[in-house]
Design an enzyme around this catalytic site. Structure first.
Site, PDB file in Angstrom:
ATOM      1  N   LYS A 175      26.612 -48.506 -14.718  1.00  0.00           N
ATOM      2  CA  LYS A 175      26.580 -49.622 -13.765  1.00  0.00           C
ATOM      3  C   LYS A 175      26.972 -50.902 -14.488  1.00  0.00           C
ATOM      4  O   LYS A 175      26.216 -51.416 -15.304  1.00  0.00           O
ATOM      5  CB  LYS A 175      25.202 -49.816 -13.139  1.00  0.00           C
ATOM      6  CG  LYS A 175      25.264 -50.723 -11.894  1.00  0.00           C
ATOM      7  CD  LYS A 175      23.973 -51.408 -11.594  1.00  0.00           C
ATOM      8  CE  LYS A 175      23.836 -52.729 -12.301  1.00  0.00           C
ATOM      9  NZ  LYS A 175      24.819 -53.760 -11.872  1.00  0.00           N
ATOM     10  N   GLY A 228      20.185 -56.313 -21.525  1.00  0.00           N
ATOM     11  CA  GLY A 228      20.033 -57.450 -20.624  1.00  0.00           C
ATOM     12  C   GLY A 228      18.793 -58.237 -20.957  1.00  0.00           C
ATOM     13  O   GLY A 228      18.220 -58.113 -22.041  1.00  0.00           O
ATOM     14  N   GLY A 233      14.416 -55.627 -18.414  1.00  0.00           N
ATOM     15  CA  GLY A 233      14.182 -54.465 -19.269  1.00  0.00           C
ATOM     16  C   GLY A 233      12.798 -53.875 -19.089  1.00  0.00           C
ATOM     17  O   GLY A 233      12.622 -52.653 -19.094  1.00  0.00           O
ATOM     18  N   GLU A 250      17.921 -52.937 -25.187  1.00  0.00           N
ATOM     19  CA  GLU A 250      18.408 -54.011 -26.056  1.00  0.00           C
ATOM     20  C   GLU A 250      18.328 -55.271 -25.222  1.00  0.00           C
ATOM     21  O   GLU A 250      19.125 -55.501 -24.318  1.00  0.00           O
ATOM     22  CB  GLU A 250      19.844 -53.728 -26.506  1.00  0.00           C
ATOM     23  CG  GLU A 250      20.289 -54.603 -27.673  1.00  0.00           C
ATOM     24  CD  GLU A 250      21.041 -55.838 -27.227  1.00  0.00           C
ATOM     25  OE1 GLU A 250      20.391 -56.901 -27.153  1.00  0.00           O
ATOM     26  OE2 GLU A 250      22.240 -55.750 -26.973  1.00  0.00           O
ATOM     27  N   CYS A 284      24.417 -61.697 -27.603  1.00  0.00           N
ATOM     28  CA  CYS A 284      22.998 -61.390 -27.858  1.00  0.00           C
ATOM     29  C   CYS A 284      22.570 -61.830 -29.253  1.00  0.00           C
ATOM     30  O   CYS A 284      21.475 -62.347 -29.438  1.00  0.00           O
ATOM     31  CB  CYS A 284      22.760 -59.895 -27.687  1.00  0.00           C
ATOM     32  SG  CYS A 284      23.082 -59.276 -26.019  1.00  0.00           S
ATOM     33  N   GLN A 331      24.581 -69.721 -15.586  1.00  0.00           N
ATOM     34  CA  GLN A 331      24.490 -70.087 -17.003  1.00  0.00           C
ATOM     35  C   GLN A 331      24.820 -71.558 -17.219  1.00  0.00           C
ATOM     36  O   GLN A 331      24.183 -72.242 -18.028  1.00  0.00           O
ATOM     37  CB  GLN A 331      25.444 -69.215 -17.827  1.00  0.00           C
ATOM     38  CG  GLN A 331      25.067 -67.737 -17.876  1.00  0.00           C
ATOM     39  CD  GLN A 331      23.658 -67.520 -18.395  1.00  0.00           C
ATOM     40  OE1 GLN A 331      22.807 -66.953 -17.704  1.00  0.00           O
ATOM     41  NE2 GLN A 331      23.390 -67.986 -19.602  1.00  0.00           N
ATOM     42  N   GLU A 386      15.653 -67.731 -24.880  1.00  0.00           N
ATOM     43  CA  GLU A 386      17.002 -67.314 -25.244  1.00  0.00           C
ATOM     44  C   GLU A 386      17.996 -68.245 -24.554  1.00  0.00           C
ATOM     45  O   GLU A 386      18.050 -68.297 -23.324  1.00  0.00           O
ATOM     46  CB  GLU A 386      17.280 -65.874 -24.820  1.00  0.00           C
ATOM     47  CG  GLU A 386      18.694 -65.434 -25.196  1.00  0.00           C
ATOM     48  CD  GLU A 386      18.974 -63.986 -24.834  1.00  0.00           C
ATOM     49  OE1 GLU A 386      19.737 -63.339 -25.571  1.00  0.00           O
ATOM     50  OE2 GLU A 386      18.454 -63.520 -23.816  1.00  0.00           O
TER      51      GLU A 386
END
Length: 483
Positions: A175, A228, A233, A250, A284, A331, A386
């Site tokens: 996906k 993601g 997650g 991850e 990441c 973003q 993040e």
């Protein structure tokens, strides 16, 4: 049956650009222009994709590893032949520069070739059992595996997910992210052209809350790999647990970079510029927190500012562009919000950047200047969350002990780097920094030959390296008693 497609084929069984039902638009983040429409997948589409993978499993699992590897080898060659057209597509849907897109596609091809070379590693063991003859183990593929991947590095992360699974004999459902599905679909079609049988790799486009959740819940899916944000997650892990599925996560990262007073300043500056602003800061393992010894902070910051000011922001299709736009409006608004917060709360000093650049057409895309913030407060969100974008906070520290302490304060633990010529400091950094990957005098590079993943809120499980094959195989033990 195969549920997948490139633009010239079909997507979720529907013609690309001519959706019979609901669609979502894929737009160029540099211009806002519509590139393509792709169907919003449904739970039924997911079921069809998984069923196709189930049907193809026995035939693919019985194919020799060497034959599987040859499919990868041919596909890697085709990707390289078509690199320019693929790079243009990737740049248009994601925003990164053409050079970054080429690098990512080279990375995808390299991943395929790396796992092609591991086909001889798919073997079990022989174990003598005193008094009971002997035992041996065989490795069997799990069945249908699946992955949900993000928009920042869609080609490379696709390679990380599908290659070890397929080379091990599993079939797969992928996906992609809703705003960057086109390169993934095209790469899937190239794999089919290279000889991958129908149903072995299936791609379903659609929103995470529909297609993603349906994929994780499907009882025929035996492993889920997710890249993601941490919140999503955790939801994936929760849903997978009820079905006793294998899971690899991850998740987010807030990678610290420590610059000691004996570091090669020029190299460290170059590393910080690339490590933070590559892919518009949407990586990441990007440098997201910079800790500099106070004795070299003034020199380092001055040279860093000069390096950042040289970066040209613009449409990634322009060959002179150094940094493209952010990939989506969400973003952009997040980065704007953080800059406003820094100013209003007096949490730091903006050295350079801090606004939307002024050039013709910049108002049509998701552009933001590469931004440096010094004297950042320890309570700032820049150091706690993040930050996926071109915004780099700089903090001065007295010594390595303070730097490591500050670096480890984060809830994340994906990557970290230390820049020094001192072996004792290198040893201390490698032993004490709490991260899944630690670089010394470099940052950002992740090779398929080595394990990659995080600790703490950055997730669990690993990508890449030879050991990852065991995560896609089950060990069957056979005991034989001699007469």
């Amino acid at each position: 049956m195969q549920i997948m497609v490139a633009m010239k084929m079909q997507i979720n069984g529907k013609a690309a650009g001519a959706c019979g039902g609901e669609c979502f638009e894929v737009k160029n983040p540099a211009t806002g222009e519509l590139i393509e429409q792709v169907p919003k997948g449904t739970e039924e589409d997911v079921s069809l994709a998984v069923d196709a993978a189930v049907s193809a499993f026995e035939g693919w699992a019985s194919t020799s590893p060497q034959q599987r590897g040859m499919v990868f080898y041919r596909a890697a060659g085709l990707v390289r032949q078509r690199k320019e057209e693929l790079a243009a597509l990737l740049t248009q849907e994601q925003g990164k520069t053409l050079s970054e897109a080429r690098n990512e596609l080279e990375g995808f091809a390299h991943v395929l070739e790396y796992y092609c070379g591991l086909t001889g590693s798919l073997r079990g063991d022989f174990v003598p059992v005193p008094g009971n003859g002997y035992a041996f183990t065989v490795k069997k593929p799990l069945g249908v595996c699946a992955a949900i991947i993000p928009w920042n590095m869609p080609a490379l992360i696709m390679g990380w997910k599908i290659a070890p699974a397929l080379i091990s004999g599993n079939t797969f459902v992928l996906k992609p992210a809703s705003n960057t599905p086109l390169t993934n679909l095209t790469l899937a079609s190239i794999l089919n052209e290279a000889g991958l049988p129908a149903g072995v790799l299936n791609v379903v486009t659609g929103p995470g809350e529909t297609t993603g959740e349906s994929l994780v819940r499907n009882s025929n899916v035996r492993k889920i790999s997710f890249t993601g944000e941490s919140k999503t997650g955790k939801r994936v892990a929760e849903l997978a647990a009820s079905g006793m599925k294998r899971v690899a996560l991850e998740l987010g990262g807030s990678d610290p970079m420590i610059v000691c007073d004996d570091a090669d300043i020029e190299s460290a500056v170059a590393g910080a510029v690339r490590g933070r602003f590559y892919n518009c800061g949407q990586t990441c393992t990007a440098v997201k927190r910079l800790y500099v010894f106070e004795s070299v902070a003034e020199e380092f910051t001055r040279k860093l500012e000069a390096g950042v000011k040289k970066l040209k922001v613009g449409n990634g299709l322009d060959k002179t562009t150094d940094m493209g736009p952010l990939s989506n409006r969400r973003q952009l608004e997040f980065i704007k919000e953080l800059v406003v917060e820094v100013k209003e709360k007096d949490e730091g000093k903006i050295i350079t950047g801090g606004k939307v650049p002024a050039f013709k057409g910049s108002d049509k895309g998701y552009f933001f200047e590469p931004t440096l913030v010094s004297d950042v407060s320890g309570d700032s969100r820049l150091l706690k969350e993040e930050v996926f974008g071109p915004l780099l906070p700089i903090v001065t520290v007295k010594n390595l002990e303070e730097a490591i302490g500050e670096a480890n304060r984060s809830i994340y633990g994906l990557g970290a780097s230390i820049w020094t010529k001192n072996l004792d400091r290198i040893r201390a950094g490698c032993e004490q920094l709490n991260a899944g990957i630690i670089w010394v005098n470099q940052h950002l590079k992740v090779a398929p030959e080595v394990p990659f993943g995080g600790v703490k809120e950055s997730g669990f499980g690993r990508e890449n390296g030879p050991d990852i094959l065991s995560e896609y195989l089950e060990t069957r033990t056979i005991m034989v008693k001699t007469p």
